[in-house]
Design a protein around this motif. Structure first.
Motif, PDB file in Angstrom:
ATOM      1  N   UNK A 150       5.494 -35.163-221.976  1.00 59.39           N
ATOM      2  CA  UNK A 150       6.139 -35.446-220.697  1.00 59.39           C
ATOM      3  C   UNK A 150       5.997 -34.269-219.738  1.00 59.39           C
ATOM      4  N   UNK A 151       6.155 -33.054-220.246  1.00 61.58           N
ATOM      5  CA  UNK A 151       6.051 -31.877-219.388  1.00 61.58           C
ATOM      6  C   UNK A 151       4.642 -31.721-218.817  1.00 61.58           C
ATOM      7  N   UNK A 152       3.634 -31.976-219.653  1.00 60.35           N
ATOM      8  CA  UNK A 152       2.255 -31.862-219.177  1.00 60.35           C
ATOM      9  C   UNK A 152       1.963 -32.894-218.089  1.00 60.35           C
ATOM     10  N   UNK A 153       2.425 -34.106-218.297  1.00 60.75           N
ATOM     11  CA  UNK A 153       2.190 -35.159-217.310  1.00 60.75           C
ATOM     12  C   UNK A 153       2.928 -34.845-216.016  1.00 60.75           C
ATOM     13  N   UNK A 154       4.138 -34.323-216.133  1.00 64.13           N
ATOM     14  CA  UNK A 154       4.906 -33.951-214.947  1.00 64.13           C
ATOM     15  C   UNK A 154       4.159 -32.899-214.120  1.00 64.13           C
ATOM     16  N   UNK A 155       3.677 -31.862-214.792  1.00 65.89           N
ATOM     17  CA  UNK A 155       2.949 -30.808-214.079  1.00 65.89           C
ATOM     18  C   UNK A 155       1.685 -31.359-213.421  1.00 65.89           C
ATOM     19  N   UNK A 156       0.979 -32.227-214.147  1.00 65.08           N
ATOM     20  CA  UNK A 156      -0.252 -32.811-213.606  1.00 65.08           C
ATOM     21  C   UNK A 156       0.043 -33.694-212.402  1.00 65.08           C
ATOM     22  N   UNK A 157       1.127 -34.483-212.481  1.00 68.64           N
ATOM     23  CA  UNK A 157       1.466 -35.349-211.353  1.00 68.64           C
ATOM     24  C   UNK A 157       1.834 -34.533-210.120  1.00 68.64           C
ATOM     25  N   UNK A 158       2.566 -33.445-210.315  1.00 68.15           N
ATOM     26  CA  UNK A 158       2.921 -32.607-209.166  1.00 68.15           C
ATOM     27  C   UNK A 158       1.667 -32.091-208.460  1.00 68.15           C
TER      28      UNK A 158
ATOM     29  N   UNK B 234       7.280 -48.049-220.176  1.00 64.23           N
ATOM     30  CA  UNK B 234       8.285 -48.803-220.918  1.00 64.23           C
ATOM     31  C   UNK B 234       9.640 -48.103-220.845  1.00 64.23           C
ATOM     32  N   UNK B 235       9.620 -46.757-220.859  1.00 62.37           N
ATOM     33  CA  UNK B 235      10.862 -46.007-220.690  1.00 62.37           C
ATOM     34  C   UNK B 235      11.349 -46.052-219.245  1.00 62.37           C
ATOM     35  N   UNK B 236      10.412 -46.075-218.290  1.00 60.21           N
ATOM     36  CA  UNK B 236      10.815 -46.167-216.895  1.00 60.21           C
ATOM     37  C   UNK B 236      11.568 -47.461-216.621  1.00 60.21           C
ATOM     38  N   UNK B 237      11.221 -48.520-217.327  1.00 61.91           N
ATOM     39  CA  UNK B 237      11.950 -49.776-217.165  1.00 61.91           C
ATOM     40  C   UNK B 237      13.422 -49.580-217.481  1.00 61.91           C
ATOM     41  N   UNK B 238      13.704 -48.840-218.532  1.00 65.89           N
ATOM     42  CA  UNK B 238      15.093 -48.578-218.901  1.00 65.89           C
ATOM     43  C   UNK B 238      15.751 -47.628-217.912  1.00 65.89           C
ATOM     44  N   UNK B 239      14.985 -46.659-217.430  1.00 59.98           N
ATOM     45  CA  UNK B 239      15.555 -45.677-216.498  1.00 59.98           C
ATOM     46  C   UNK B 239      15.963 -46.333-215.182  1.00 59.98           C
ATOM     47  N   UNK B 240      15.109 -47.198-214.642  1.00 59.66           N
ATOM     48  CA  UNK B 240      15.441 -47.802-213.346  1.00 59.66           C
ATOM     49  C   UNK B 240      16.526 -48.865-213.474  1.00 59.66           C
TER      50      UNK B 240
ATOM     51  N   UNK C   5      13.227 -37.765-218.948  1.00 60.43           N
ATOM     52  CA  UNK C   5      13.552 -36.789-219.990  1.00 60.43           C
ATOM     53  C   UNK C   5      14.953 -37.020-220.528  1.00 60.43           C
ATOM     54  N   UNK C   6      15.902 -37.314-219.666  1.00 60.24           N
ATOM     55  CA  UNK C   6      17.257 -37.605-220.102  1.00 60.24           C
ATOM     56  C   UNK C   6      17.284 -38.828-221.015  1.00 60.24           C
ATOM     57  N   UNK C   7      16.517 -39.831-220.657  1.00 60.90           N
ATOM     58  CA  UNK C   7      16.463 -41.051-221.462  1.00 60.90           C
ATOM     59  C   UNK C   7      15.855 -40.780-222.827  1.00 60.90           C
ATOM     60  N   UNK C   8      14.775 -39.997-222.874  1.00 61.68           N
ATOM     61  CA  UNK C   8      14.145 -39.664-224.139  1.00 61.68           C
ATOM     62  C   UNK C   8      15.070 -38.824-225.018  1.00 61.68           C
ATOM     63  N   UNK C   9      15.830 -37.928-224.405  1.00 64.73           N
ATOM     64  CA  UNK C   9      16.780 -37.100-225.159  1.00 64.73           C
ATOM     65  C   UNK C   9      17.869 -37.959-225.778  1.00 64.73           C
ATOM     66  N   UNK C  10      18.391 -38.902-225.016  1.00 64.38           N
ATOM     67  CA  UNK C  10      19.411 -39.809-225.547  1.00 64.38           C
ATOM     68  C   UNK C  10      18.869 -40.645-226.690  1.00 64.38           C
ATOM     69  N   UNK C  11      17.635 -41.110-226.547  1.00 71.64           N
ATOM     70  CA  UNK C  11      17.022 -41.933-227.594  1.00 71.64           C
ATOM     71  C   UNK C  11      16.837 -41.138-228.873  1.00 71.64           C
ATOM     72  N   UNK C  12      16.416 -39.872-228.764  1.00 74.83           N
ATOM     73  CA  UNK C  12      16.205 -39.053-229.951  1.00 74.83           C
ATOM     74  C   UNK C  12      17.505 -38.732-230.667  1.00 74.83           C
ATOM     75  N   UNK C  13      18.593 -38.602-229.933  1.00 75.36           N
ATOM     76  CA  UNK C  13      19.901 -38.309-230.533  1.00 75.36           C
ATOM     77  C   UNK C  13      20.440 -39.482-231.331  1.00 75.36           C
ATOM     78  N   UNK C  14      20.040 -40.699-230.947  1.00 74.86           N
ATOM     79  CA  UNK C  14      20.528 -41.879-231.646  1.00 74.86           C
ATOM     80  C   UNK C  14      19.819 -42.119-232.968  1.00 74.86           C
ATOM     81  N   UNK C  15      18.697 -41.435-233.173  1.00 78.26           N
ATOM     82  CA  UNK C  15      17.922 -41.655-234.401  1.00 78.26           C
ATOM     83  C   UNK C  15      18.515 -40.873-235.572  1.00 78.26           C
TER      84      UNK C  15
END
Length: 248
Positions: A108-116, A188-194, A238-248
């Motif tokens: 995610x961090x690499x894609x973020x930097x590339x998109x910027x 697929x995660x963006x669907x949940x975020x929006x 990132x917040x969504x991914x963090x929440x998902x990882x905590x539930x596992x």
């Protein structure tokens, strides 16, 4: 410029490939929505009217595209009910579907930097080169987004069209393709975020800010507006991914 001349596919108007019919264009678009995760197996499609508004085409064109995809078993059309995604195996119908799958391997961090970096450059170029007709298309896209404020899937369809229209307006086919690939990351995660409260309204406000800077023909301001929007996407994902990882 005639809208039909630029709506050939995500990169055809720039890279010189043969023009498609508008029906083929919509077939490719819907297949790409499935390939990137905006639409998933069993999801109902927006209505013909809603898709036509999102893609700036006629309802007849949408109807013809749906018929083609239904004969291929990708969509299921039943009288009296919503058309739904029957298969996610879209093959080569989606633009660069292999690249969409490959992009998921990056962090995610690499894609973020590339998109910027890339979207900043694209935004600067678009602010200089964008045509009045394209600005009108972007304004209509925002209207379609507002009509989808309670529908995350339909909003993402409009959102993708808004972004890719700007990518093409920059005039560089390679950058437009790369930007579109990066946009597809974790959709697929963006669907949940929006789907979170006020998320769509915030994105629409970002889009209005981007459009205002494009209309002002201010390259640096357009790049800054894009950076604000992309950073917001990065943070919520990132917040969504963090929440998902905590539930596992």
């Amino acid at each position: 410029m005639d809208l039909r001349a630029i709506l050939t596919d995500d990169h055809g108007a720039l890279s010189g490939v043969p023009k498609q019919s508008m029906k083929d264009f919509v077939v490719q678009k819907i297949a790409t929505f499935i390939a990137t995760g905006i639409l998933d197996l069993g999801d109902p499609l927006p209505s013909e009217r809603e898709l036509a508004a999102a893609l700036s085409v006629s309802r007849e064109t949408v109807r013809g595209a749906i018929l083609i995809l239904s004969t291929k078993g990708i969509l299921s059309v039943t009288q009296g009910t919503r058309t739904v995604v029957a298969s996610t195996e879209v093959g080569e119908l989606a633009v660069q579907s292999a690249r969409y799958r490959d992009i998921s391997g990056y962090s995610l961090d690499d894609v973020h930097e590339a998109r910027l970096l890339i979207e900043g450059q694209v935004a600067r170029a678009a602010a200089v080169r964008v045509e009045a007709a394209t600005l009108g298309t972007l304004a209509k896209s925002i209207e379609a987004q507002e009509a989808a404020i309670d529908d995350p899937v339909r909003f993402l369809i409009c959102d993708r069209e808004f972004h890719t229209t700007i990518y093409r307006a920059g005039g560089n086919a390679a950058l437009a393709d790369i930007a579109a690939d990066l946009y597809s990351y974790l959709l697929d995660h963006r669907r949940r975020a929006v789907a979170q409260p006020s998320s769509i309204a915030t994105s629409i406000a970002d889009h209005r800010a981007i459009l205002a800077e494009l209309e002002a023909r201010d390259p640096d301001a357009a790049a800054r507006a894009f950076a604000v929007h992309e950073t917001r996407i990065y943070t919520t994902t990132k917040q969504l991914l963090t929440k998902s990882s905590r539930k596992r």
